[in-house]
Design a protein around this motif. Structure first.
Motif, PDB file in Angstrom:
ATOM      1  N   SER A 199       4.521   7.387  -8.429  1.00  0.00           N
ATOM      2  CA  SER A 199       5.152   6.516  -9.108  1.00  0.00           C
ATOM      3  C   SER A 199       6.039   7.704  -9.852  1.00  0.00           C
ATOM      4  O   SER A 199       7.377   7.190 -10.364  1.00  0.00           O
ATOM      5  CB  SER A 199       4.294   5.697 -10.182  1.00  0.00           C
ATOM      6  N   PHE A 254       7.464   0.180  -3.525  1.00  0.00           N
ATOM      7  CA  PHE A 254       8.144   0.001  -4.707  1.00  0.00           C
ATOM      8  C   PHE A 254       9.738  -0.413  -4.741  1.00  0.00           C
ATOM      9  O   PHE A 254       9.821  -1.320  -5.455  1.00  0.00           O
ATOM     10  CB  PHE A 254       8.078   1.399  -5.484  1.00  0.00           C
ATOM     11  N   PHE A 256       0.703  -5.332 -13.407  1.00  0.00           N
ATOM     12  CA  PHE A 256       0.367  -4.868 -12.328  1.00  0.00           C
ATOM     13  C   PHE A 256      -1.374  -4.708 -12.256  1.00  0.00           C
ATOM     14  O   PHE A 256      -1.780  -4.750 -13.442  1.00  0.00           O
ATOM     15  CB  PHE A 256       0.606  -3.208 -12.104  1.00  0.00           C
ATOM     16  N   GLU A 293      -6.140  11.776  -5.246  1.00  0.00           N
ATOM     17  CA  GLU A 293      -4.792  11.051  -5.483  1.00  0.00           C
ATOM     18  C   GLU A 293      -4.833  10.332  -6.886  1.00  0.00           C
ATOM     19  O   GLU A 293      -4.030  10.600  -7.546  1.00  0.00           O
ATOM     20  CB  GLU A 293      -4.955   9.960  -4.396  1.00  0.00           C
ATOM     21  N   ARG A 294      -5.862   9.366  -6.935  1.00  0.00           N
ATOM     22  CA  ARG A 294      -5.722   8.637  -8.581  1.00  0.00           C
ATOM     23  C   ARG A 294      -7.087   9.169  -9.318  1.00  0.00           C
ATOM     24  O   ARG A 294      -7.279   8.490 -10.252  1.00  0.00           O
ATOM     25  CB  ARG A 294      -5.837   7.425  -8.159  1.00  0.00           C
ATOM     26  N   GLU A 347       9.806   8.410  -1.037  1.00  0.00           N
ATOM     27  CA  GLU A 347      11.027   8.229  -1.622  1.00  0.00           C
ATOM     28  C   GLU A 347      11.188   8.958  -2.920  1.00  0.00           C
ATOM     29  O   GLU A 347      12.084   8.525  -3.775  1.00  0.00           O
ATOM     30  CB  GLU A 347      10.804   6.570  -2.165  1.00  0.00           C
ATOM     31  N   GLY A 390      -2.155   0.044  -3.507  1.00  0.00           N
ATOM     32  CA  GLY A 390      -1.767   1.577  -3.433  1.00  0.00           C
ATOM     33  C   GLY A 390      -1.706   2.304  -4.740  1.00  0.00           C
ATOM     34  O   GLY A 390      -2.548   2.322  -5.382  1.00  0.00           O
ATOM     35  N   GLN A 391      -0.280   2.769  -4.793  1.00  0.00           N
ATOM     36  CA  GLN A 391      -0.124   3.494  -6.054  1.00  0.00           C
ATOM     37  C   GLN A 391       0.698   2.946  -7.174  1.00  0.00           C
ATOM     38  O   GLN A 391       1.325   3.876  -8.146  1.00  0.00           O
ATOM     39  CB  GLN A 391       0.635   4.778  -5.519  1.00  0.00           C
ATOM     40  N   VAL A 392       0.467   1.677  -7.245  1.00  0.00           N
ATOM     41  CA  VAL A 392       1.222   1.114  -8.447  1.00  0.00           C
ATOM     42  C   VAL A 392       0.549   1.403  -9.734  1.00  0.00           C
ATOM     43  O   VAL A 392      -0.519   1.621  -9.768  1.00  0.00           O
ATOM     44  CB  VAL A 392       1.403  -0.658  -8.209  1.00  0.00           C
ATOM     45  N   ASP A 393       1.462   1.418 -10.779  1.00  0.00           N
ATOM     46  CA  ASP A 393       0.905   1.722 -12.116  1.00  0.00           C
ATOM     47  C   ASP A 393       1.899   1.289 -13.116  1.00  0.00           C
ATOM     48  O   ASP A 393       2.843   0.473 -12.700  1.00  0.00           O
ATOM     49  CB  ASP A 393       0.638   3.205 -12.298  1.00  0.00           C
ATOM     50  N   THR A 453       4.347   2.723 -14.596  1.00  0.00           N
ATOM     51  CA  THR A 453       5.783   3.202 -14.290  1.00  0.00           C
ATOM     52  C   THR A 453       6.473   2.165 -13.408  1.00  0.00           C
ATOM     53  O   THR A 453       7.294   1.869 -13.292  1.00  0.00           O
ATOM     54  CB  THR A 453       5.592   4.528 -13.787  1.00  0.00           C
ATOM     55  N   ILE A 454       5.645   1.789 -12.125  1.00  0.00           N
ATOM     56  CA  ILE A 454       5.992   0.947 -11.270  1.00  0.00           C
ATOM     57  C   ILE A 454       6.277  -0.533 -11.564  1.00  0.00           C
ATOM     58  O   ILE A 454       7.188  -1.142 -11.270  1.00  0.00           O
ATOM     59  CB  ILE A 454       5.087   1.263  -9.784  1.00  0.00           C
ATOM     60  N   ILE A 458       8.838   9.076  -7.968  1.00  0.00           N
ATOM     61  CA  ILE A 458       9.915   8.284  -7.414  1.00  0.00           C
ATOM     62  C   ILE A 458      10.684   7.835  -8.649  1.00  0.00           C
ATOM     63  O   ILE A 458      11.976   7.527  -8.466  1.00  0.00           O
ATOM     64  CB  ILE A 458       9.282   7.326  -6.586  1.00  0.00           C
ATOM     65  N   ALA A 459       9.974   7.166  -9.568  1.00  0.00           N
ATOM     66  CA  ALA A 459      10.813   6.369 -10.804  1.00  0.00           C
ATOM     67  C   ALA A 459      10.776   7.321 -11.992  1.00  0.00           C
ATOM     68  O   ALA A 459      11.575   6.979 -13.133  1.00  0.00           O
ATOM     69  CB  ALA A 459      10.172   5.031 -10.966  1.00  0.00           C
ATOM     70  N   TYR A 473       9.605  -0.100 -13.298  1.00  0.00           N
ATOM     71  CA  TYR A 473      10.719   0.091 -12.258  1.00  0.00           C
ATOM     72  C   TYR A 473      11.048  -1.007 -11.384  1.00  0.00           C
ATOM     73  O   TYR A 473      12.054  -1.396 -10.909  1.00  0.00           O
ATOM     74  CB  TYR A 473      10.033   1.046 -11.082  1.00  0.00           C
ATOM     75  N   PHE A 476       0.819  -1.137   0.125  1.00  0.00           N
ATOM     76  CA  PHE A 476      -0.029   0.020   0.058  1.00  0.00           C
ATOM     77  C   PHE A 476       0.928   1.239  -0.015  1.00  0.00           C
ATOM     78  O   PHE A 476       0.501   2.308  -0.670  1.00  0.00           O
ATOM     79  CB  PHE A 476      -0.903   0.035   1.171  1.00  0.00           C
ATOM     80  N   LEU A 477       1.967   1.116   0.612  1.00  0.00           N
ATOM     81  CA  LEU A 477       3.020   2.414   0.759  1.00  0.00           C
ATOM     82  C   LEU A 477       3.789   2.508  -0.229  1.00  0.00           C
ATOM     83  O   LEU A 477       4.174   1.602  -0.949  1.00  0.00           O
ATOM     84  CB  LEU A 477       3.723   2.136   2.235  1.00  0.00           C
ATOM     85  N   THR A 478       4.262   3.786  -0.625  1.00  0.00           N
ATOM     86  CA  THR A 478       5.404   3.845  -1.519  1.00  0.00           C
ATOM     87  C   THR A 478       6.604   3.288  -1.237  1.00  0.00           C
ATOM     88  O   THR A 478       7.485   2.809  -2.166  1.00  0.00           O
ATOM     89  CB  THR A 478       5.606   5.407  -1.984  1.00  0.00           C
ATOM     90  N   LEU A 479       6.866   2.725   0.061  1.00  0.00           N
ATOM     91  CA  LEU A 479       8.039   2.156   0.127  1.00  0.00           C
ATOM     92  C   LEU A 479       8.217   0.672  -0.486  1.00  0.00           C
ATOM     93  O   LEU A 479       9.134   0.241  -0.711  1.00  0.00           O
ATOM     94  CB  LEU A 479       8.309   2.052   1.610  1.00  0.00           C
TER      95      LEU A 479
END
Lengths: 213, 420
Positions: free
Chosen positions: B364, A155, A196, B340-341, B402, A181-184, A186-187, B367-368, A190, A150-153
């Motif tokens: 994302s 990733f 995903f 957020e989204r 991050e 959480g915020q996966v997409d 890009t992640i 961070i990336a 990455y 869920f958290l960005t950590l």
């Protein structure tokens, strides 16, 4: 009993918890085959899953369906002779929330949806160290690994987990999906995952695509 | 600075930035795109502190925030101390509702995390509704902090009157209650130390020209029920098993929630309220459940806050695109919806002329991604969502811990270049 079994399927899939559990109890007390009873539960769960996929049901319904399944399972399972169980599974999925992250709602819903779609799911829990994923892949040989966070950590934790799977020489035979959480896209790139997903339906359709029934 | 004293460069900047933000909130076109820095641990990381240090070292955190503010020059910011710097106080209290870096199993560079659990049993609904303060004092606080367990022994005052009030003092001298009270004083002193550093920093930042944009925090009634009382599983099951009790509780919460935020904002001398939401998003509830258990009660809270002269910044976590047609029903030019989204372009269509939008550079990307990608994205947001005003630039749920510094710098730099 034929009518009652239909009624049971309908009660479960219509979220009538009290009635469903009561009827299941009555059926078992009247000597109904517990294996067949669990079969009706599976049928009902498939309907619940379909309604969820169609946008009619949401998380609260999945949660309640899970509770009904557990309550009826707890009544039926002690009555089943050991060798009667062991329904065939479509495939094995290993799932867990990556290291550092303690969230589990998303992971649990994905697990539930995969199970009602016939997959055997090995759930490693939350805050799962990289080496536990690697060891569990060696042990269970899943076709798909699901990394939740869920958290960005998450990733970086996902990236490290996938890297470790690769280092152990296990990547080629394992599809890896990430979610939460915020996966997409890009992640996905990455972390080096294969795909995903934004919700439990995505997880099911990815598994169906990779490990068809 | 007292009224009538000479304008300083800082006071001029402060007035300009506040006006820029208020123009956006009140749906006018500002001179350029305003931005807000909302971060939990990114500022600490940016300055080489661990997450644990950020939670324990008030002065070090103040230095980090100040540096980040000066480097990024946002138009507003959410004070960070109030969001993270409570490690020492939690140690004193033996706090149980959070896991935090360096405590128990968590590493030094992991953010603190809330432990989802049942903190109120289903059979306690009526007790809470009848006497919320009594429930919080006698049951809730003992459950969330080991040091507060003896509070369960405190007298139930509605039934303690006349000379019984005098007699009731006995309870406070019991060894375990005495220990709890002494621990509370110690925790209070620790919190005062943190608050003193935070207040000094807020003044310093004001002198440098930066307005704070969160003076208090508030909640949606359903989130209070689901996150803090019943736990996520309990709350979801209660939609079926305890529907009437839940609705009754939510009604009560619409009255109980706003005064805290109103009083805190008044004490802080500001009018912006941060309202993070957890259960409003698409997929968690059906549209019907949303309009039964979430929105009507939350709308009442928003209206009460607005009537008190406050501007709620509502953080709609996740993707709330399907909720837009429902949630647009608030008085125009008062709220900020921080997404957020959610699809920002659809949000603009639905909320134009009604609600200022804030957000949502993806975590994302920060961070990336690359500075160029960030700039492109911000410009696109400005062109579409910023059209006609009513838009504040921020990351999806604030700057992720991050995020690459160069990406964050690019985001805030871009806001300065987006001129109306």
């Amino acid at each position: 009993m034929e009518d009652k079994s239909k009624q049971l399927v309908q009660m479960i899939s219509d979220m009538q918890e009290e009635d469903a559990v009561k009827l299941a109890r009555e059926m078992l007390d009247a000597g109904y085959d517990p294996v067949k009873l669990l079969g009706h539960c599976r049928e009902a769960m498939e309907m619940v899953g379909k309604r969820y996929e169609q946008g009619e049901y949401f998380l609260p319904e999945l949660m309640l369906a899970g509770e009904m399944l557990k309550a009826i399972g707890d009544m039926a399972k002690p009555l089943i002779k050991q060798d009667a169980e062991g329904a065939k599974t479509v495939g094995t999925i290993l799932i867990g929330t990556v290291q550092g992250d303690l969230h589990d709602i998303g992971k649990n819903i994905v697990t539930f949806m995969l199970e009602i779609n016939g997959y055997k799911v090995i759930d490693l829990g939350i805050d799962v160290p990289v080496e536990n994923f690697v060891e569990s892949i060696k042990q269970h040989k899943p076709q798909v690994v699901g990394l939740s966070g869920f958290l960005t950590l998450a990733f970086d934790a996902m990236k490290q987990t996938i890297e470790a799977i690769k280092q152990a020489g296990l990547r080629e035979n394992t599809k890896i999906m990430i979610g939460g959480g915020q996966v997409d896209e890009t992640i996905k790139t990455y972390t080096g995952a294969d795909a995903f997903g934004l919700n439990a339906m995505d997880a099911v359709s990815l598994c169906k695509q990779w490990v068809p029934a | 600075m007292s009224a009538g004293s000479a304008a300083t460069p800082g006071s001029i900047l402060y007035a300009q930035r506040l006006k820029r933000l208020m123009d956006a909130i009140e749906l006018r076109e500002p001179d350029r795109l305003p931005s807000i820095l909302f971060s939990h641990f990114w500022v600490a990381r940016y300055c080489g502190m661990t997450f644990r240090e950020a939670m324990y070292d008030y002065e070090g955190l103040a230095v980090a925030i100040r540096k980040a503010m000066v480097d990024l020059e946002p138009d507003g910011y959410q004070p960070v101390h109030a969001a993270v710097a409570f490690g020492p106080t939690m140690d004193i209290l033996d706090y149980k509702q959070l896991e935090w870096p360096g405590h128990k199993g968590l590493a030094e560079n992991v953010p603190f995390q809330y432990l989802d659990a049942q903190y109120m049993a289903p059979e306690e609904y009526e007790e809470y509704v009848q006497d919320p303060t009594g429930f919080m004092l006698h049951k809730y606080m003992p459950r969330v902090a080991g040091a507060l367990e003896p509070l369960s022994q405190l007298p139930h005052y509605p039934g303690v009157l006349h000379t019984r009030i005098i007699q009731s003092m006995e309870a406070y001298a019991r060894p375990e209650v005495r220990r709890a009270l002494e621990t509370m004083i110690k925790a209070g002193e620790e919190m005062q130390k943190m608050r003193a550093v935070q207040s000094r920093l807020i003044q310093e930042l004001k002198d440098l020209g930066f307005p704070a944009t969160a003076h208090a925090t508030s909640h949606a009634p359903f989130d209070v029920a689901a996150d803090y009382l019943r736990g996520s599983k309990g709350a979801m099951l209660d939609l079926f098993r305890n529907k009437d009790r839940l609705l009754n509780l939510l009604d009560r919460l619409t009255v109980l929630i706003p005064p805290t935020a109103i009083e805190s904002a008044k004490a802080a001398g500001g009018n912006m309220i941060f309202v993070p939401l957890h259960w409003g998003l698409d997929g968690f509830m059906s549209p019907k459940q949303f309009t039964t258990f979430f929105w009507p009660q939350f709308q009442k809270v928003l209206l009460t806050l607005i009537e008190a002269g406050l501007h709620p910044h509502v953080l709609w976590e996740g993707d709330c695109t399907s909720r837009l047609d429902v949630i647009k029903d608030v008085p125009p030019g008062k709220c900020v919806y921080f997404f957020e989204r959610t699809d920002m372009f659809k949000a603009k269509e639905a909320l134009r002329g009604k609600v200022c939008i804030r957000g949502n550079v993806p975590a994302s990307m920060l961070i990336a991604g690359t500075p160029n990608e960030v700039r492109e994205h911000c410009k696109k947001l400005f062109d579409v969502v910023g059209d006609g005003g009513g838009f504040i630039l921020d990351a999806g749920v604030g700057v992720p811990d991050e995020a690459k510094p160069e990406n964050v710098l690019a985001m805030f730099q871009c806001a300065k270049e987006c001129v109306y």
